[in-house]
Design a protein around this motif. Sequence first.
Motif: not given
Length: 496
Positions: A422-424, A433-442
């Motif tokens: 939700p935060s993104l 956004r890309r940098e944050k999203l990159h860290r979500v799955a791991p």
Amino acid sequence: MSFNLLPAKNGEEPTMQFLLEVVDILTNYVKKTFDRSTKVLDFHHPHQLLEGIEGFNLELSDQPESLEQILVDCRDTLKYGVRTGHPRFFNQLSSGLDIIGLAGEWLTSTANTNMFTYEIAPVFVLMEQLTLKKMREMIGWPNGEGDGLFSPGGAISNMYSVMIARYKYFPEVKTKGMSAAPRLVLFTSEHSHYSIKKAGAALGFGTDNVILLSTDERGRVIPADLEAKILDAKQKGYVPLFVNATAGSTVYGAFDPISEIADICEKYNLWLHVDGAWGGGLLMSRKHRHKLNGIERANSVTWNPHKMMGVPLQCSAILVREKGILAGCNSMCAGYLFQPDKQYDVTYDTGDKAIQCGRHVDIFKFWLMWKAKGTAGFEQHIDKCLDLSQYLYNKIKNREGYEMVFDGVPQHTNVCFWYIPPSLRGMPDGDERREKLHRVAPKIKAMMMESGTTMVGYQPQGNKVNFFRMVVSNPSATQSDIDFLIDEIERLGHDL
Ligand SMILES: *Cc1c(COP(=O)(O)O)cnc(C)c1O
Ligand SMILES: *[C@@H]1O[C@H](CO)[C@@H](O)[C@H](O)[C@H]1NC(C)=O
């Protein structure tokens, strides 16, 4: 103590007792693997396992340990491992625990023989020949003619294909080495499994001579790009040798257009290899085999029954259309193993076709599963896995908080997606956004492993940040397990 076991005098009784206890440990593990209240894994960091946990110690001992301790070691080895047969294990292309396959593996270890000669593996050698022929028939080569071998995995099967192609066009490389050949180039998809590059390096082509082909948005090779790159290579004075088309790429599950690629290979006289390590199993399904149309025009095919068909690791075949070339390429005629004057038909001594000397018996479990299920059983298994991934795709394609990595129904069971916390969700596209999203799955994956509830893979691809790659090859998974995975991703990822 282990010295009381066979071959010790009067060893039958303690041996039977010991083995029954081992079987008890194994069957308990099997039962629990299918029980959804059991965790997929009990995660520990390497240092924790190395330090030892509650009586389980990896250090080797100078003095013999008791059989009680050996049984504890067996139990704990399974306990701290990962249950790859669990209905919620989706991490790898090989998953599931087939009971017949397991029995086959037990029998194989009990026989403890070596595939290199008919002399010491008569039954297994014939099973291998017969099964490979059946696989070649499914590929569509006339009368199932050709050759093949089971190898230690798809990466090795792929390496065989490159070696055989080189032998076909430049046989003198076998004796004189690469200096006997012009500068050879290989072509493969930019989505290729890294094994082709590895083969390029290991076989002396050099990774610079592995040319990557552009793909469309679904990860399929663009035939026009292949032709352009062949012409470009020729113009530079290189010799195009080999094209690798993929039937089921590792991440997207993409099927390259084999027929169109075959046209180009014929036009320029190149070897066509089809890497069906992941997708080969779809040949067993009347509903899905059209995705491999044109595979009958390949010169060689890799097909891993240990992936989509659920055969226990390892089980991978390299299949070759032309007879004799595998032996031509690899045989050294070692006199101590392959005596030409044996009393039986020595063409059944398959060992000299391999790059290995000794070869594990990978065939029996597969042959036994095929007997037990029939071709129809493999077809049902494959259709069911594809239905399940379609279910997942339908469930998330329009669901809030999900974005698909590519549009349209996946060709294989690979469903690639981002979960957007939700935060993104309101955030405009951009570096932040890309940098944050990159860290979500791991992060979600790490929490998943700590809680041990399920496992699914993730990776970046090209310029795309980390996404989940869901795959289904496990016959014990159901729609409720797919629902569970999605609930779990949302539970763990909601507050990121
Ligand atoms: C898994 C895979 C391989 C490698 O197979 P292994 O048995 O793991 O060596 C090669 N190609 C493709 C497309 C794969 O998915
Ligand atoms: C062929 O390409 C596929 C994926 O595109 C890859 O998995 C495989 O390793 C490649 N193999 C060879 C021999 O090129």
